[in-house]
Scaffold this motif. Structure first.
Motif: not given
Length: 231
Positions: A27-28, A6-15, A20-25, A61-72
């Motif tokens: 992995y695990v 599981f990994s995430f890169d440059g996550v940015t967003g809020g309400y 609220v969250v800016n460019d957070v990356s 972007s957010v990825r789980f087992k190489e699958e992009e989750l952004r549109a999920k």
């Protein structure tokens, strides 16, 4: 290092229109635990909601087992192998403890929960009791047991030990350790450094929605973490 499950890169967003969250990356790897720490109100819970899809990403972007989750959508995550336990509204108050446990199972068999009842006998004793009548810590335990029993590969937990007595916190740590041995992977928002030291592998410390400290737990000192927690 193994490839992250599981990994995430440059996550940015809020309400709304606010960030609220800016460019957070981060992995695990499989069988490991990523801890997200920080003072109250710095974006930890918001980050989990962005990762799970409850909030839409502005960027990243957010990825789980190489699958992009952004549109999920959140309702799709379970079938992908991901469980999320929020900080608030962790159980259905008007349902019994048993009904909360078996909600997604299609039957009322408690056999799958017997191993957890050994750690948390209060759940077995109160199966017929409305979950809303439990204490805050007991509701957290109920939520944790339900999530763990689902057997999914990735669990996102928001403050799982909040209000939980230390003895039960240690039981939670033991169960997380057991789950890790079978490949279970966790992203945990927490303030409890004792839990971090018991089961954590990676650390991500946030302040004002940005990453202050990030890396393997064994390479980060307790002092480096504490200075960003306001302790």
């Amino acid at each position: 290092m193994k490839s992250p499950i599981f990994s995430f890169d440059g996550v940015t967003g809020g309400y709304g229109g606010g960030t609220v969250v800016n460019d957070v990356s981060g992995y695990v790897e499989q069988g490991k635990v990523l801890f997200v720490l920080g003072r109250n109100g710095v974006g930890k819970s918001t980050l989990l909601k962005l990762l799970f899809g409850y909030l839409k990403l502005t960027r990243g972007s957010v990825r789980f087992k190489e699958e992009e989750l952004r549109a999920k959508k959140p309702e799709e995550m379970g079938s992908l192998g991901i469980t999320f336990c929020p900080q608030e509204r962790v159980v259905f108050d008007k349902l019994s403890v048993l009904e909360n446990l078996v909600l997604m199972r299609g039957n009322r068999d408690v056999t799958p929960f017997e191993e957890y009842f050994e750690y948390f006998p209060i759940l077995a004793d109160r199966l017929s009791q409305d979950a809303g009548t439990l204490s805050g810590g007991e509701r957290k335990i109920l939520s944790f047991v339900r999530a763990l029993s689902e057997g999914r590969e990735l669990l996102m937990l928001d403050e799982p030990t909040e209000g939980v007595q230390r003895e039960n916190m240690l039981h939670i740590a033991n169960l997380i350790t057991d789950k890790k041995k079978s490949g279970g992977t966790f992203v945990i928002v927490e303030q409890n450094l004792e839990l971090l030291e018991a089961v954590g592998d990676h650390v991500l410390v946030l302040d004002q929605g940005k990453v202050m400290v990030s890396g393997r737990k064994d390479l980060i000192s307790r002092e480096d973490i504490l200075q960003h927690l306001g302790v």
